[in-house]
Design a protein around this motif. Sequence first.
Motif, PDB file in Angstrom:
ATOM      1  N   GLN A  98     -65.320  79.372  52.349  1.00 39.25           N
ATOM      2  CA  GLN A  98     -64.896  79.957  53.613  1.00 39.25           C
ATOM      3  C   GLN A  98     -64.663  78.883  54.675  1.00 39.25           C
ATOM      4  N   ALA A  99     -65.524  77.842  54.662  1.00 40.29           N
ATOM      5  CA  ALA A  99     -65.348  76.749  55.617  1.00 40.29           C
ATOM      6  C   ALA A  99     -64.030  76.013  55.364  1.00 40.29           C
ATOM      7  N   ALA A 100     -63.677  75.838  54.089  1.00 39.67           N
ATOM      8  CA  ALA A 100     -62.426  75.153  53.757  1.00 39.67           C
ATOM      9  C   ALA A 100     -61.225  75.945  54.267  1.00 39.67           C
ATOM     10  N   VAL A 101     -61.274  77.268  54.106  1.00 36.95           N
ATOM     11  CA  VAL A 101     -60.181  78.117  54.599  1.00 36.95           C
ATOM     12  C   VAL A 101     -60.083  78.040  56.124  1.00 36.95           C
ATOM     13  N   ALA A 102     -61.264  78.132  56.785  1.00 34.05           N
ATOM     14  CA  ALA A 102     -61.271  78.073  58.251  1.00 34.05           C
ATOM     15  C   ALA A 102     -60.790  76.717  58.755  1.00 34.05           C
ATOM     16  N   ASN A 103     -61.221  75.634  58.094  1.00 32.82           N
ATOM     17  CA  ASN A 103     -60.796  74.299  58.508  1.00 32.82           C
ATOM     18  C   ASN A 103     -59.303  74.098  58.315  1.00 32.82           C
ATOM     19  N   ALA A 104     -58.751  74.699  57.256  1.00 38.39           N
ATOM     20  CA  ALA A 104     -57.305  74.590  57.036  1.00 38.39           C
ATOM     21  C   ALA A 104     -56.543  75.257  58.175  1.00 38.39           C
ATOM     22  N   ARG A 105     -57.040  76.418  58.621  1.00 37.02           N
ATOM     23  CA  ARG A 105     -56.386  77.091  59.753  1.00 37.02           C
ATOM     24  C   ARG A 105     -56.516  76.265  61.028  1.00 37.02           C
ATOM     25  N   LEU A 106     -57.702  75.655  61.219  1.00 41.24           N
ATOM     26  CA  LEU A 106     -57.899  74.835  62.411  1.00 41.24           C
ATOM     27  C   LEU A 106     -56.997  73.613  62.401  1.00 41.24           C
ATOM     28  N   GLU A 107     -56.823  73.019  61.230  1.00 39.42           N
ATOM     29  CA  GLU A 107     -55.963  71.841  61.139  1.00 39.42           C
ATOM     30  C   GLU A 107     -54.539  72.168  61.569  1.00 39.42           C
ATOM     31  N   GLN A 108     -54.068  73.364  61.208  1.00 35.30           N
ATOM     32  CA  GLN A 108     -52.729  73.777  61.640  1.00 35.30           C
ATOM     33  C   GLN A 108     -52.658  73.916  63.158  1.00 35.30           C
ATOM     34  N   THR A 109     -53.752  74.441  63.732  1.00 33.62           N
ATOM     35  CA  THR A 109     -53.788  74.617  65.186  1.00 33.62           C
ATOM     36  C   THR A 109     -53.814  73.279  65.908  1.00 33.62           C
ATOM     37  N   PHE A 110     -54.590  72.317  65.356  1.00 40.69           N
ATOM     38  CA  PHE A 110     -54.775  71.038  66.038  1.00 40.69           C
ATOM     39  C   PHE A 110     -53.730  69.986  65.651  1.00 40.69           C
ATOM     40  N   ALA A 111     -52.916  70.264  64.644  1.00 41.27           N
ATOM     41  CA  ALA A 111     -51.955  69.271  64.149  1.00 41.27           C
ATOM     42  C   ALA A 111     -51.042  68.697  65.237  1.00 41.27           C
ATOM     43  N   PRO A 112     -50.522  69.522  66.183  1.00 38.23           N
ATOM     44  CA  PRO A 112     -49.615  68.959  67.195  1.00 38.23           C
ATOM     45  C   PRO A 112     -50.258  67.915  68.105  1.00 38.23           C
ATOM     46  N   TYR A 113     -51.591  67.851  68.127  1.00 34.85           N
ATOM     47  CA  TYR A 113     -52.280  66.951  69.059  1.00 34.85           C
ATOM     48  C   TYR A 113     -52.872  65.729  68.364  1.00 34.85           C
ATOM     49  N   LYS A 114     -52.590  65.568  67.085  1.00 38.71           N
ATOM     50  CA  LYS A 114     -53.176  64.490  66.306  1.00 38.71           C
ATOM     51  C   LYS A 114     -52.761  63.127  66.855  1.00 38.71           C
ATOM     52  N   GLY A 115     -53.750  62.288  67.139  1.00 38.88           N
ATOM     53  CA  GLY A 115     -53.497  60.916  67.548  1.00 38.88           C
ATOM     54  C   GLY A 115     -53.003  60.723  68.960  1.00 38.88           C
ATOM     55  N   LEU A 116     -52.852  61.782  69.753  1.00 41.15           N
ATOM     56  CA  LEU A 116     -52.347  61.632  71.117  1.00 41.15           C
ATOM     57  C   LEU A 116     -53.405  61.029  72.026  1.00 41.15           C
ATOM     58  N   ALA A 117     -52.951  60.316  73.045  1.00 37.26           N
ATOM     59  CA  ALA A 117     -53.864  59.687  73.996  1.00 37.26           C
ATOM     60  C   ALA A 117     -54.564  60.751  74.833  1.00 37.26           C
ATOM     61  N   ILE A 118     -55.743  60.401  75.334  1.00 37.11           N
ATOM     62  CA  ILE A 118     -56.563  61.342  76.080  1.00 37.11           C
ATOM     63  C   ILE A 118     -55.862  61.829  77.336  1.00 37.11           C
ATOM     64  N   ASP A 119     -55.312  60.908  78.136  1.00 30.37           N
ATOM     65  CA  ASP A 119     -54.674  61.325  79.378  1.00 30.37           C
ATOM     66  C   ASP A 119     -53.373  62.074  79.125  1.00 30.37           C
ATOM     67  N   ALA A 120     -52.753  61.854  77.970  1.00 29.20           N
ATOM     68  CA  ALA A 120     -51.566  62.649  77.623  1.00 29.20           C
ATOM     69  C   ALA A 120     -51.970  64.081  77.279  1.00 29.20           C
ATOM     70  N   LEU A 121     -53.032  64.223  76.538  1.00 26.19           N
ATOM     71  CA  LEU A 121     -53.539  65.562  76.220  1.00 26.19           C
ATOM     72  C   LEU A 121     -53.975  66.300  77.480  1.00 26.19           C
ATOM     73  N   ALA A 122     -54.482  65.560  78.465  1.00 22.62           N
ATOM     74  CA  ALA A 122     -54.964  66.182  79.701  1.00 22.62           C
ATOM     75  C   ALA A 122     -53.841  66.783  80.519  1.00 22.62           C
ATOM     76  N   ARG A 123     -52.597  66.441  80.212  1.00 20.53           N
ATOM     77  CA  ARG A 123     -51.457  67.028  80.920  1.00 20.53           C
ATOM     78  C   ARG A 123     -50.897  68.246  80.193  1.00 20.53           C
ATOM     79  N   ASP A 124     -51.478  68.589  79.047  1.00 22.24           N
ATOM     80  CA  ASP A 124     -51.019  69.729  78.248  1.00 22.24           C
ATOM     81  C   ASP A 124     -51.984  70.902  78.451  1.00 22.24           C
ATOM     82  N   PRO A 125     -51.544  71.988  79.101  1.00 23.02           N
ATOM     83  CA  PRO A 125     -52.453  73.119  79.374  1.00 23.02           C
ATOM     84  C   PRO A 125     -53.075  73.710  78.111  1.00 23.02           C
ATOM     85  N   GLN A 126     -52.287  73.801  77.020  1.00 22.73           N
ATOM     86  CA  GLN A 126     -52.826  74.368  75.784  1.00 22.73           C
ATOM     87  C   GLN A 126     -53.879  73.452  75.167  1.00 22.73           C
TER      88      GLN A 126
END
Length: 311
Positions: A98-126
Amino acid sequence: MTTAWNWYVIILVLFNLLGVTWLLWWTAKRRPGDPKPEDTSHYWDGDITEYNKPMPRWWINGFYIAIVFAFGYLFWYGGFGTYQGFGKWSSQGEHDRQAAVANARLEQTFAPYKGLAIDALARDPQALKLGKSIFANTCATCHGSSAKGAVGYPDLTDDIWHWGGAPEQILHTVVQGREGVMPPWGKVLQGMGGPDAVDYVIAYVHQLGEPAGGNRNDYAAARGKTLYEGVCVACHGKDGKGDAKVGAPDLTDGYWLYGDGREALRVTIGDGRHGVMPAWGKILGDTRSRLVAAYVWSLSHQAKPGAQTQQ
């Protein structure tokens, strides 16, 4: 589980199941001399009669089916001590799936933000919304839901950072954790300046945060200055501004993690303090660590569109 306890569990399970089976068979059996179902001679109020009717066969058979099902369940899923069962099922394995399934869904959610700088992420409301959710699940226990902190837990909404408030410094704090140690200096100071030495240092430390250095004619503060320069200056600096490299706080900004009262400072200086910020990198992973770091950074920084980001 030892072999003795293993057999104890197996025998207990079998005893209960076989005991229930025997009890069901014994109580359902009619014996010679038993009264007829309609003849017990027990009457109340003239028209209420007690009968001796057995349970319906379908009801009894239902119990037998349930017992057979129980044996099948235990053989398939395990339940006889350490026996795993034919199905090789375990709660740990189920959790991992169940954790593997949940983590796979989370990875899809977090994929657009992978490796981005902190202050760049801070300008993204989502991204900030996700970071706030992660903060509520992992950080709010210590720092509070409003991130205002408490005694011994820093306020994350101001501009005071013991380990530095730059984006990558905050990310380092989240991923690798921090460990701040204030050594116990009570005995050392008393050996240098007598039984009131800690109070002298407190007087001088209070003076550091006052405008223009406070009252220069204060005898206790003057004695404390000498002691401070002999012991405390190595970490907090001659001017008391601290050192973010070692987590030594600024003693001139009016912010006191454990309180600025005399008793609180006696404990801090005399007995020392040991604060630990756990490392969340292995638990959250890089992307979620970046998101929560961006949220924390945003609480005290207003990210400006088009500003240069730090990688």
